[in-house]
Scaffold this motif. Structure first.
Motif, PDB file in Angstrom:
ATOM      1  N   MET A   1       0.839  -1.197   0.000  1.00  0.00           N
ATOM      2  CA  MET A   1       0.000   0.000   0.000  1.00  0.00           C
ATOM      3  C   MET A   1       0.874   1.246   0.000  1.00  0.00           C
ATOM      4  N   SER A   2       0.390   2.308  -0.642  1.00  0.00           N
ATOM      5  CA  SER A   2       1.151   3.545  -0.724  1.00  0.00           C
ATOM      6  C   SER A   2       1.422   4.118   0.655  1.00  0.00           C
ATOM      7  N   ASP A   3       2.554   4.803   0.787  1.00  0.00           N
ATOM      8  CA  ASP A   3       2.871   5.476   2.041  1.00  0.00           C
ATOM      9  C   ASP A   3       1.929   6.640   2.304  1.00  0.00           C
ATOM     10  N   TRP A   4       1.290   7.153   1.245  1.00  0.00           N
ATOM     11  CA  TRP A   4       0.480   8.362   1.362  1.00  0.00           C
ATOM     12  C   TRP A   4      -0.968   8.087   0.956  1.00  0.00           C
ATOM     13  N   VAL A   5      -1.891   8.694   1.673  1.00  0.00           N
ATOM     14  CA  VAL A   5      -3.312   8.642   1.326  1.00  0.00           C
ATOM     15  C   VAL A   5      -3.832  10.072   1.325  1.00  0.00           C
ATOM     16  N   ILE A   6      -4.496  10.465   0.236  1.00  0.00           N
ATOM     17  CA  ILE A   6      -5.032  11.814   0.097  1.00  0.00           C
ATOM     18  C   ILE A   6      -6.512  11.774   0.415  1.00  0.00           C
ATOM     19  N   LEU A   7      -6.957  12.609   1.337  1.00  0.00           N
ATOM     20  CA  LEU A   7      -8.377  12.707   1.670  1.00  0.00           C
ATOM     21  C   LEU A   7      -8.966  13.941   1.019  1.00  0.00           C
ATOM     22  N   ALA A   8     -10.076  13.788   0.313  1.00  0.00           N
ATOM     23  CA  ALA A   8     -10.776  14.915  -0.305  1.00  0.00           C
ATOM     24  C   ALA A   8     -12.260  14.775  -0.010  1.00  0.00           C
ATOM     25  N   THR A   9     -12.915  15.889   0.260  1.00  0.00           N
ATOM     26  CA  THR A   9     -14.340  15.836   0.574  1.00  0.00           C
ATOM     27  C   THR A   9     -15.122  15.321  -0.628  1.00  0.00           C
ATOM     28  N   ALA A  10     -14.778  15.822  -1.812  1.00  0.00           N
ATOM     29  CA  ALA A  10     -15.451  15.391  -3.041  1.00  0.00           C
ATOM     30  C   ALA A  10     -14.386  14.977  -4.051  1.00  0.00           C
ATOM     31  N   LEU A  11     -14.391  13.726  -4.448  1.00  0.00           N
ATOM     32  CA  LEU A  11     -13.364  13.227  -5.355  1.00  0.00           C
ATOM     33  C   LEU A  11     -13.466  13.851  -6.742  1.00  0.00           C
ATOM     34  N   ALA A  12     -14.672  14.334  -7.103  1.00  0.00           N
ATOM     35  CA  ALA A  12     -14.866  14.906  -8.436  1.00  0.00           C
ATOM     36  C   ALA A  12     -14.023  16.155  -8.649  1.00  0.00           C
ATOM     37  N   GLY A  13     -13.688  16.854  -7.583  1.00  0.00           N
ATOM     38  CA  GLY A  13     -12.917  18.084  -7.724  1.00  0.00           C
ATOM     39  C   GLY A  13     -11.419  17.878  -7.668  1.00  0.00           C
ATOM     40  N   PHE A  14     -10.993  16.629  -7.517  1.00  0.00           N
ATOM     41  CA  PHE A  14      -9.567  16.347  -7.380  1.00  0.00           C
ATOM     42  C   PHE A  14      -9.047  15.663  -8.635  1.00  0.00           C
ATOM     43  N   ASP A  15      -7.904  16.120  -9.131  1.00  0.00           N
ATOM     44  CA  ASP A  15      -7.291  15.540 -10.324  1.00  0.00           C
ATOM     45  C   ASP A  15      -6.506  14.294  -9.922  1.00  0.00           C
ATOM     46  N   HIS A  16      -7.067  13.132 -10.174  1.00  0.00           N
ATOM     47  CA  HIS A  16      -6.420  11.882  -9.764  1.00  0.00           C
ATOM     48  C   HIS A  16      -5.108  11.659 -10.492  1.00  0.00           C
ATOM     49  N   ALA A  17      -4.978  12.240 -11.667  1.00  0.00           N
ATOM     50  CA  ALA A  17      -3.739  12.072 -12.424  1.00  0.00           C
ATOM     51  C   ALA A  17      -2.582  12.835 -11.795  1.00  0.00           C
ATOM     52  N   ALA A  18      -2.885  13.730 -10.840  1.00  0.00           N
ATOM     53  CA  ALA A  18      -1.845  14.554 -10.221  1.00  0.00           C
ATOM     54  C   ALA A  18      -1.083  13.806  -9.138  1.00  0.00           C
ATOM     55  N   THR A  19      -1.514  12.595  -8.791  1.00  0.00           N
ATOM     56  CA  THR A  19      -0.831  11.857  -7.737  1.00  0.00           C
ATOM     57  C   THR A  19      -0.872  10.366  -8.016  1.00  0.00           C
ATOM     58  N   ALA A  20       0.174   9.688  -7.616  1.00  0.00           N
ATOM     59  CA  ALA A  20       0.208   8.227  -7.759  1.00  0.00           C
ATOM     60  C   ALA A  20      -0.294   7.549  -6.491  1.00  0.00           C
ATOM     61  N   HIS A  21      -0.750   8.343  -5.543  1.00  0.00           N
ATOM     62  CA  HIS A  21      -1.141   7.800  -4.249  1.00  0.00           C
ATOM     63  C   HIS A  21      -2.653   7.589  -4.175  1.00  0.00           C
ATOM     64  N   LYS A  22      -3.065   6.842  -3.205  1.00  0.00           N
ATOM     65  CA  LYS A  22      -4.482   6.521  -3.016  1.00  0.00           C
ATOM     66  C   LYS A  22      -5.254   7.774  -2.625  1.00  0.00           C
ATOM     67  N   VAL A  23      -6.415   7.978  -3.269  1.00  0.00           N
ATOM     68  CA  VAL A  23      -7.280   9.115  -2.967  1.00  0.00           C
ATOM     69  C   VAL A  23      -8.589   8.567  -2.423  1.00  0.00           C
ATOM     70  N   LEU A  24      -9.041   9.146  -1.333  1.00  0.00           N
ATOM     71  CA  LEU A  24     -10.200   8.620  -0.619  1.00  0.00           C
ATOM     72  C   LEU A  24     -11.066   9.775  -0.148  1.00  0.00           C
ATOM     73  N   THR A  25     -12.389   9.568  -0.119  1.00  0.00           N
ATOM     74  CA  THR A  25     -13.242  10.623   0.430  1.00  0.00           C
ATOM     75  C   THR A  25     -13.068  10.682   1.941  1.00  0.00           C
ATOM     76  N   THR A  26     -13.241  11.861   2.481  1.00  0.00           N
ATOM     77  CA  THR A  26     -13.163  12.027   3.934  1.00  0.00           C
ATOM     78  C   THR A  26     -14.204  11.159   4.620  1.00  0.00           C
ATOM     79  N   ARG A  27     -15.394  11.067   4.014  1.00  0.00           N
ATOM     80  CA  ARG A  27     -16.468  10.250   4.589  1.00  0.00           C
ATOM     81  C   ARG A  27     -16.044   8.785   4.716  1.00  0.00           C
TER      82      ARG A  27
END
Length: 484
Positions: A1-27
């Motif tokens: 698993m990645s060392d980093w996890v990005i939390l975003a309130t709404a995933l639609a507003g986050f550019d997933h291509a900008a990071t190789a790390h896991k992106v997860l909703t805060t919820r």
């Protein structure tokens, strides 16, 4: 698993291509703790709001409870909630800001956005790094008041949702640089369960541990699954990449060692020396009061506030007596005076820089006991012998390298019970960290001279009797607190 996890309130507003790390909703992060059970990822909290009891607030709060590193931490969120909570940082930040602005001509903006310690203004590179040192947050907005001296009225957390497209481009680049900073290359850190930072100053004349001693510790720690890495004062931005911090520079609450200790504490890392121990041990006035309130014997002591106290000290202590600056260390700022004239001359000079001095009865001995205490338990015992033709273990006024006396190691079982018990009581009254308690053994009893928060730990000296058990127990102290 990645060392980093990005939390975003709404995933639609986050550019997933900008990071190789896991992106997860805060919820999902809040509601599904099983996602990271048994793992310790680094969390970047990009929630829409960090206000009290918001999802963003709880994300940082629960990350700490789950043993995961998170930026911003709850402490940072609280610190930036009101100016009165961060105003102690303003003078240093304004100084760096104005130096940066003065170095190169250009317009001063009314606000500055800082992403992971970087901004679009190259003049303010040092200022932005310093800001990130103080307040580790993905995005900060600094309000500026231009003038002959540019002031900082406000510093605030900046939610990702409030960034425009240009800001987001800068943000993604800054985040990529930040998350690319690995603890070690994969090959070097694969066998290690933990990584400990050791703060050192390679140029310090009398460090509490030499580099050779720390290398010895590193070899022992490696066998226990721990990687030990030396860092310097320039490495504060990457401190959170480690699991623990061992400060091996002479500590002071007025220099970077205190900031390192406080940052480690904010990150939830076990640290020696912790900020509270530094505050308590670096002031001899406080220690004298603390020992007295706990019934621990100390030499007869008189506090000097001004010339009116000189006669009282002479009457109660007699001559010779020992005069001390409250925050002195390594035998510096400690002098023996043999007459009223010497007392008046030296105390008057020292009172120009320190509003309080302490005077203590002189207790002549040929050695001082040092009891090392870790986590409330004895770690080592040694006698430090007085420097040749001197009344202290270190003689500084030699015109060259300080002259040190010899030493005599003892196993803990060889230490007189009263010496060991007094040393333990003194250390436990200060805290749960690593302390060196200096004591004098006299015909009238055993007396605590001081409790050091940053005691020497030198291979072949302090560990000469108990051997590698000293370093093993030190490593285990950190591991036990990491594992919680």
């Amino acid at each position: 698993m990645s060392d980093w996890v990005i939390l975003a309130t709404a995933l639609a507003g986050f550019d997933h291509a900008a990071t190789a790390h896991k992106v997860l909703t805060t919820r999902d992060y809040l509601a599904r703790p099983e996602l990271f059970r048994g793992a310790r990822p680094n969390i970047i909290n990009l929630s829409r709001s960090y206000s009290y009891q918001s999802r963003g607030y709880y994300a940082s709060l629960l990350a700490a409870a789950r043993g995961q590193r998170v930026i911003p931490s709850v402490e940072t969120i609280i610190d930036l909630s009101a100016r009165k909570l961060y105003e102690n940082a303003i003078p240093e930040l304004e100084d760096a800001l104005n130096k940066g602005l003065a170095a190169q001509a250009g317009e001063t903006p009314s606000r500055l956005r800082v992403f992971f310690g970087t901004s679009a203004d190259p003049r303010l590179e040092r200022f932005c790094r310093l800001l990130f040192d103080w307040f580790r947050a993905p995005a900060l907005e600094v309000t500026l008041k231009p003038g002959s001296w540019c002031a900082i009225p406000r510093i605030a957390l900046l939610p990702f949702a409030k960034l425009d497209s240009d800001d987001r481009d800068l943000f993604y680049k800054a985040m990529a640089r930040h998350t690319a900073r690995q603890w070690k290359d994969a090959k070097a850190r694969a066998p290690a369960r933990y990584s400990f930072a050791t703060l050192v100053d390679p140029d310090e004349a009398l460090p509490p541990s030499t580099i050779d001693s720390l290398k010895h510790w590193s070899r022992i720690a490696a066998r226990m699954g721990v990687a030990v890495e030396p860092i310097t004062r320039k490495d504060l931005p990457r401190l959170a990449n480690f699991d623990a911090l061992f400060i091996r520079e002479t500590t002071s609450i007025s220099n970077h060692t205190y900031r390192f200790a406080r940052r480690a504490q904010q990150e939830g890392m076990p640290v020696i020396d912790d900020p509270v121990s530094m505050i308590r041990c670096t002031n001899k006035v406080y220690l004298d009061e603390l020992m007295a309130s706990n019934g621990i014997p100390v030499p007869p002591t008189v506090m000097l506030i001004g010339p009116e106290d000189f006669s009282r000290a002479a009457d109660q202590l007699g001559f010779p007596m020992v005069l001390k600056i409250p925050d002195s260390s390594f035998s510096r700022g400690v002098s023996k005076v043999g007459s009223m004239q010497e007392l008046k001359t030296l105390a008057s000079a020292w009172l120009a820089d320190s509003e309080v001095l302490i005077a203590q009865a002189y207790m002549p001995t040929s050695f001082d006991w040092r009891i090392g205490v870790l986590g409330g338990k004895p770690l080592f015992a040694v006698q430090y012998l007085m420097a040749k033709k001197h009344w202290q273990i270190v003689k500084h006024d030699t015109g060259g390298k300080p002259l040190e006396g010899g030493f005599k190691p003892f196993t803990l079982a060889q230490v007189p019970p009263l010496v060991l018990d007094t040393g333990l009581r003194a250390a436990r009254s200060v805290g749960d960290g690593f302390y060196g308690v200096d004591l004098k053994e006299t015909d009238d009893g055993v007396f605590v001279i001081e409790v050091n928060d940053n005691p020497n730990l030198e291979h072949g000296v302090e560990d000469a009797a108990e051997k590698d058990e000293v370093w093993t127990r030190l490593t285990n102290w950190f591991i036990e607190r990491i594992d919680g």
